[in-house]
Design an enzyme around this catalytic site. Structure first.
Site, short mmCIF file in Angstrom:
data_model
loop_
_atom_site.label_atom_id
_atom_site.label_comp_id
_atom_site.label_asym_id
_atom_site.label_seq_id
_atom_site.Cartn_x
_atom_site.Cartn_y
_atom_site.Cartn_z
N HIS A 124 0.87 -1.17 0.00
CA HIS A 124 0.00 0.00 0.00
C HIS A 124 0.91 1.22 0.00
CE1 HIS A 124 -2.78 2.94 1.88
NE2 HIS A 124 -3.76 2.15 1.48
N ASP A 201 3.09 -4.19 8.10
CA ASP A 201 1.86 -3.43 7.90
C ASP A 201 0.70 -4.41 8.12
OD1 ASP A 201 -0.46 -2.40 6.87
OD2 ASP A 201 0.46 -1.58 5.05
N GLN A 204 -4.57 -4.94 7.24
CA GLN A 204 -5.58 -5.89 6.78
C GLN A 204 -5.56 -7.21 7.55
OE1 GLN A 204 -7.93 -4.92 5.03
NE2 GLN A 204 -7.10 -3.09 4.07
N LYS A 227 -10.61 -0.47 10.58
CA LYS A 227 -10.80 -1.65 9.73
C LYS A 227 -11.21 -2.87 10.55
CE LYS A 227 -7.36 -0.13 6.36
NZ LYS A 227 -8.16 0.42 5.29
N CYS A 366 -4.84 2.51 -3.58
CA CYS A 366 -3.58 2.96 -2.97
C CYS A 366 -2.48 1.92 -3.12
CB CYS A 366 -3.76 3.32 -1.50
SG CYS A 366 -4.97 4.60 -1.21
N1 C6P Z 1 -6.39 0.48 2.79
C1 C6P Z 1 -8.22 0.17 1.22
O1 C6P Z 1 -9.30 0.47 0.71
P1 C6P Z 1 -4.97 3.77 7.13
O2 C6P Z 1 -5.60 4.60 6.03
O3 C6P Z 1 -3.73 4.43 7.65
O4 C6P Z 1 -5.91 3.33 8.17
O5 C6P Z 1 -4.52 2.41 6.41
C2 C6P Z 1 -3.63 2.46 5.36
C3 C6P Z 1 -3.39 1.09 4.82
C4 C6P Z 1 -2.14 0.53 4.99
N2 C6P Z 1 -1.87 -0.72 4.56
C5 C6P Z 1 -2.81 -1.48 3.97
C6 C6P Z 1 -2.46 -2.86 3.56
C7 C6P Z 1 -4.08 -0.97 3.76
O6 C6P Z 1 -5.01 -1.72 3.18
C8 C6P Z 1 -4.38 0.36 4.19
C9 C6P Z 1 -5.73 0.97 3.92
C10 C6P Z 1 -7.73 0.92 2.43
O7 C6P Z 1 -7.53 -0.74 0.78
C11 C6P Z 1 -7.84 2.40 2.25
S1 C6P Z 1 -6.75 3.01 1.02
#
Ligand code: C6P
Length: 408
Positions: A124, A201, A204, A227, A366
């Site tokens: 991401h 990370d 997910q 999430k 992203c």
């Molecule tokens: N992915 C998706 O629709 P934040 O925004 O900081 O809570 O998470 C960022 C992020 C980081 N790593 C992974 C693997 C992610 O999936 C995400 C967030 C969402 O896929 C929003 S772009």
């Protein structure tokens, strides 16, 4: 035990609402953000109705209650991911901020020009751009574990990269596009054997799998509340005590200090050293309620349910002529199905599905470099959680046939 999804759905008020066209909401976008159960909404409401005050600052009843709720949530989050201590749980705004905290504090204190950081092609942007910024500032080098055609990490190529003694290996536990669940424990073990620090990370993975910080042995691990049935605005950076102790503070201000003089300061102890200013207190309380909720439902059962839905969804989607699915088979992935429909733009797919109340995401999610790798600008993505049903998958499939019909 299998989940009683009908009962679980009653906990999520939003799933009972209708869209503008009078259709019920078919929410297939939990990878972007999950829906929130009433238990989380009420915990936050109760906090504001009963206990609202600033934390760590007052001796009055409300301040003590607010502090106890905020710190109590930290304890439960620590337990949820089996951290050795709640001092290793740093509240941040989200996964993105957690990764940036490592990039600004640990990496800028420990890395110099020429040092190698190993990432993967399925990251991401949150786990790419902070390192691009460091590369521009410091001249560190970036290398990437390749993704195979079937959406897995090429571990042989990873082992070759490790011969170059990277200082940091940072990767997604689960891909938000391919759904791939990467073999995190193995990747971490190999990284440690090569002398690298590891950052995972977990945006997910924590919502969908049982993750155990002590068993995984990651040095840093990042995740977001929103999430995993919790609110937006709060996340966690897990870090091993020794590493966090040795790191300089990230942001400066109130609460992160032990003592301040006109020309100097002494940082606070963990975890407060990394929590400057008034934090998202109600959100931390909601986060605590979210981990209570997930624990009570049972993470193993949630994972099993999602697996069954994903297997079914992949099977049904594959039946549709012109659908191309991305990522590995259901046994190697979480509840994500990213796909293209031949000749139809993913945004058109999502927009037409929305007319029937079906919420999927379209775009690069992203993860632009990953889409580039597969030679496509975008995908449509359906994603599942504990409240998703096979009936919703059937409606998605029906909707996709309708999309095809409209485009001839
Ligand atoms: N992915 C998706 O629709 P934040 O925004 O900081 O809570 O998470 C960022 C992020 C980081 N790593 C992974 C693997 C992610 O999936 C995400 C967030 C969402 O896929 C929003 S772009």
């Amino acid at each position: 035990m299998t989940l009683n999804v009908n009962e679980i759905r009653k906990d999520f008020p939003i799933l009972g609402r209708e869209t503008a066209g009078g259709r019920r909401v078919i929410y297939l976008d939990s990878t972007a953000t999950s829906q929130k159960p009433i238990q989380v909404i009420e915990a936050m409401n109760d906090y504001y109705r009963r206990s609202n005050a600033n934390i760590h600052r007052g001796v009055h009843t409300l301040a003590e209650e607010a502090t106890a709720l905020y710190e109590g949530a930290r304890e439960r989050i620590a337990k949820f991911v089996n951290a050795a201590s709640s001092r290793e749980i740093i509240y941040t705004r989200n996964t993105t901020e957690s990764i940036n905290l490592v990039a600004y504090s640990w990496a800028r204190a420990n890395l110099k020009a020429g040092d190698l950081i190993v990432l993967t092609e399925m990251e991401h942007h949150s786990n790419l751009v902070p390192w691009h910024m460091l590369q521009m500032e410091r001249g560190v080098e970036l290398e990437f574990i390749p993704v195979t055609e079937d959406g897995l990490l090429d571990l042989e190529a990873y082992k070759t990269l490790l011969n170059r003694s990277p200082k940091l290996v940072s990767f997604a536990h689960m891909s938000n596009v391919l759904g791939t669940i990467n073999p995190a424990a193995e990747i971490i073990k190999l990284a440690h054997a090569a002398g690298a620090v590891t950052l995972v990370d977990g945006a997910q993975s924590v919502p969908h799998l049982s993750v155990d910080m002590q068993a995984l042995d990651a040095d840093f691990y990042a995740f977001s509340a929103h999430k995993m049935c919790g609110p937006t605005g709060v996340g966690v950076l897990y870090g091993k005590t020794a590493l966090l102790e040795a790191m300089p503070p990230f942001l400066g201000g109130g609460d992160m200090i032990k003592e301040v003089k006109l020309r100097s300061f002494r940082p606070n102890t963990l975890p407060h050293k990394f929590e400057a200013g008034t934090p998202a207190i109600a959100e931390a309380v909601g986060f605590g309620a979210a981990v209570d909720y997930l624990t009570q439902v049972g993470m193993a059962d949630i994972a099993e349910h999602e697996h069954a839905i994903t297997e079914y969804a992949l099977e049904r989607l594959e039946e549709i002529p012109g659908v191309k699915l991305f990522g590995p088979s259901a046994d190697k992935k979480g509840g994500v199905a990213a796909f293209t429909l031949d000749g139809i733009h993913p945004h058109d797919v999502a927009q037409i599905l929305d007319r029937d109340g079906i919420a999927v995401r379209a775009g690069h999610h992203c993860a632009q470099p990953l889409h580039e790798k597969f030679g496509i600008p975008a995908t449509s993505r359906a994603s599942f959680y504990l409240y998703s049903t096979k009936d919703e998958v059937d409606l998605l499939v029906k909707g996709l046939y309708k999309v095809k019909e409209m485009f001839g």
